[in-house]
Enzyme design. Structure first.
Site, short mmCIF file in Angstrom:
data_model
loop_
_atom_site.label_atom_id
_atom_site.label_comp_id
_atom_site.label_asym_id
_atom_site.label_seq_id
_atom_site.Cartn_x
_atom_site.Cartn_y
_atom_site.Cartn_z
N ASN A 68 0.90 -1.14 0.00
CA ASN A 68 0.00 0.00 0.00
C ASN A 68 0.95 1.20 0.00
O ASN A 68 1.70 1.38 0.97
CB ASN A 68 -0.88 -0.01 1.25
CG ASN A 68 -1.71 1.24 1.41
OD1 ASN A 68 -1.54 2.21 0.68
ND2 ASN A 68 -2.60 1.23 2.38
N ALA A 88 0.70 4.16 0.71
CA ALA A 88 0.54 5.07 1.84
C ALA A 88 1.18 4.53 3.12
O ALA A 88 1.27 5.24 4.12
CB ALA A 88 -0.95 5.34 2.08
N CYS A 89 1.65 3.29 3.10
CA CYS A 89 2.19 2.63 4.28
C CYS A 89 3.68 2.89 4.42
O CYS A 89 4.46 2.60 3.51
CB CYS A 89 1.91 1.13 4.15
SG CYS A 89 2.79 0.09 5.32
N SER A 90 4.10 3.40 5.57
CA SER A 90 5.51 3.70 5.79
C SER A 90 6.36 2.43 5.81
O SER A 90 7.50 2.43 5.34
CB SER A 90 5.71 4.49 7.09
OG SER A 90 5.31 3.72 8.20
N ARG A 121 7.01 1.53 2.21
CA ARG A 121 8.01 2.42 1.60
C ARG A 121 9.41 2.08 2.10
O ARG A 121 10.37 2.08 1.32
CB ARG A 121 7.65 3.88 1.87
CG ARG A 121 6.37 4.33 1.14
CD ARG A 121 6.17 5.84 1.19
NE ARG A 121 6.18 6.39 2.53
CZ ARG A 121 5.11 6.52 3.32
NH1 ARG A 121 3.92 6.11 2.88
NH2 ARG A 121 5.20 7.05 4.52
#
Length: 121
Positions: free
Chosen positions: A6, A8-10, A13
């Protein structure tokens, strides 16, 4: 190697950054857009050596709406959980990295991502 993320997931990333830093050959699957089928989820569970409830994000709003905390966690309920994950992909823990050796890891830590890298052979 494939990584389910996802954006948006740190944690996702961070895993991507580590894979890039190590020069890993991988493909990205944005699993909220390219939702895994029930069979794909079963395959990943087998590769992880986990049960469906083990990779379920039970704090998500969808989990509350479905009442997951009250669902049984046994072999008879496995398919019910898999169906919920396929129908509500936000519930799937992330990132999941599948390795060429047939295994997979939930790459939420640097150690787990490095473990996946060692499995590439």
């Amino acid at each position: 190697m494939e990584i389910w993320i996802n954006p948006a997931c740190s944690k996702c990333r961070s895993a991507l950054s580590l894979l890039d830093a190590e020069g890993a050959d991988y493909t990205v699957r944005r699993y909220l857009e390219d939702v895994p089928t029930e069979d794909e989820i079963r395959d990943v569970l087998d590769r992880l050596g986990l049960e469906s409830w083990d990779i379920t994000r039970t704090q998500e709003a969808d989990a509350g709406e479905l009442g997951l905390k009250d669902w049984p966690r046994d072999a008879d309920a496995r398919d019910r959980w898999v169906t919920a994950l396929a129908g509500h992909p936000r519930l799937i823990q992330r990132p999941i990295i599948t390795a060429r050796d047939g295994t997979a890891v939930v790459g939420r830590s640097e150690e787990a991502v490095r473990d996946a890298l060692t499995r590439e052979g």
